[in-house]
Design a protein around this motif. Structure first.
Motif, short mmCIF file in Angstrom:
data_model
loop_
_atom_site.label_atom_id
_atom_site.label_comp_id
_atom_site.label_asym_id
_atom_site.label_seq_id
_atom_site.Cartn_x
_atom_site.Cartn_y
_atom_site.Cartn_z
N MET A 1 15.45 84.54 15.76
CA MET A 1 14.69 84.01 16.90
C MET A 1 15.70 83.67 17.98
O MET A 1 16.69 82.99 17.72
N ASP A 2 15.50 84.17 19.20
CA ASP A 2 16.50 83.90 20.23
C ASP A 2 16.41 82.46 20.73
O ASP A 2 15.48 81.71 20.41
N GLY A 3 17.41 82.07 21.50
CA GLY A 3 17.49 80.69 21.96
C GLY A 3 16.37 80.28 22.88
O GLY A 3 15.98 79.11 22.91
N ILE A 4 15.83 81.22 23.64
CA ILE A 4 14.73 80.90 24.56
C ILE A 4 13.48 80.49 23.78
O ILE A 4 12.86 79.46 24.07
N GLU A 5 13.12 81.28 22.78
CA GLU A 5 11.94 80.96 21.98
C GLU A 5 12.16 79.68 21.18
O GLU A 5 11.25 78.84 21.05
N ALA A 6 13.36 79.52 20.63
CA ALA A 6 13.67 78.29 19.88
C ALA A 6 13.57 77.08 20.79
O ALA A 6 13.04 76.02 20.40
N THR A 7 14.04 77.22 22.01
CA THR A 7 13.94 76.13 22.99
C THR A 7 12.49 75.78 23.28
O THR A 7 12.12 74.61 23.33
N ARG A 8 11.68 76.80 23.48
CA ARG A 8 10.26 76.56 23.76
C ARG A 8 9.61 75.76 22.64
O ARG A 8 8.87 74.80 22.90
N ARG A 9 9.89 76.13 21.40
CA ARG A 9 9.27 75.44 20.27
C ARG A 9 9.79 74.01 20.14
O ARG A 9 9.02 73.09 19.84
N ILE A 10 11.08 73.82 20.37
CA ILE A 10 11.66 72.48 20.23
C ILE A 10 11.16 71.55 21.33
O ILE A 10 10.78 70.40 21.06
N THR A 11 11.13 72.03 22.56
CA THR A 11 10.70 71.15 23.66
C THR A 11 9.20 70.91 23.63
O THR A 11 8.74 69.82 23.98
N THR A 12 8.42 71.91 23.21
CA THR A 12 6.98 71.72 23.10
C THR A 12 6.65 70.65 22.07
O THR A 12 5.74 69.82 22.27
#
Length: 217
Positions: A61-72
């Motif tokens: 999973m790239d960092g962008i998608e991981a970021t989206r899930r973490i911040t959401t």
């Protein structure tokens, strides 16, 4: 308060180096490192760090998608790290809810300062790319039929406009306070009111509002 930091990067030497830099600061602590975006999401949910240092390119999973899930999920604030000064990554980071964007060639002291800035709830973008990338982001989002940029709401006061302009220039609350000869607490209040009046999630979105309204460019 000790700021707990999770490192996410697919290169072991980078992970070791970043964690080592973090642990040189008395107010920061590395709480672990992971090699994939999926593991970053899981580790953030389990350990609830204040900040995640997130690489853009990772397996599973790239960092962008991981970021989206973490911040959401609200598990942590994310400071994106990348070797690549490419617009697409910054756009993705902005959309995903990242609080900061920094190139990997930044000096260690700048990295530590960036972690502190993000942990305090402020947004940070690498100075050499901030204005160009935000402006390009706004232009990309613009609708073809809109001839004039949207105006700021009338409820935004003259002082708040001044604060918004300085936020768009990348200044911290302390720097804005010094520039305007007012207290840091007053600046914080102005920023909070701007977030509410502009329905903005964070300072990055305030910068975008400043560009969209023609306040800066």
């Amino acid at each position: 308060m000790t700021i707990r930091v999770l490192v996410a990067d697919d290169q072991q030497l980078i992970r070791i180096g970043l964690a080592g830099i973090v642990d040189t600061a008395p107010d920061l602590k590395s709480i672990g490192s992971v090699a994939t975006g999926r593991d970053a999401v899981a580790a953030a949910a389990e350990h609830r760090p204040e900040v995640v240092l997130m690489d853009v390119r990772m397996p599973e999973m790239d960092g962008i998608e991981a970021t989206r899930r973490i911040t959401t999920a609200g598990h942590a604030r994310v400071l994106m790290l990348t070797t690549f000064d490419l617009d697409e990554y910054v756009f993705g980071a902005l959309r995903a809810g990242a609080s900061g964007f920094l190139l990997k060639d930044a000096p260690p002291l700048d990295l530590l300062s960036a972690v502190r800035t993000v942990a305090q709830g402020e947004a940070l973008l690498a100075p050499r790319v901030t204005k160009r990338l935000i402006a390009a982001y706004v232009n990309r989002q613009a609708q073809p039929h809109v001839k004039e940029p949207p105006r700021l709401p009338e409820a935004v006061t003259t002082r708040e406009r001044e604060v918004l302009l300085l936020v768009a220039e990348g200044l911290t609350n302390a720097e804005i306070a010094e520039r305007l000869y007012i207290g840091a607490g007053t600046v914080k209040t102005h920023v909070a009111r701007l977030l509410a009046k502009l329905d903005a999630r964070d300072r990055v979105q305030l910068v975008i509002h400043a560009y969209r309204s023609g306040l800066t460019g």
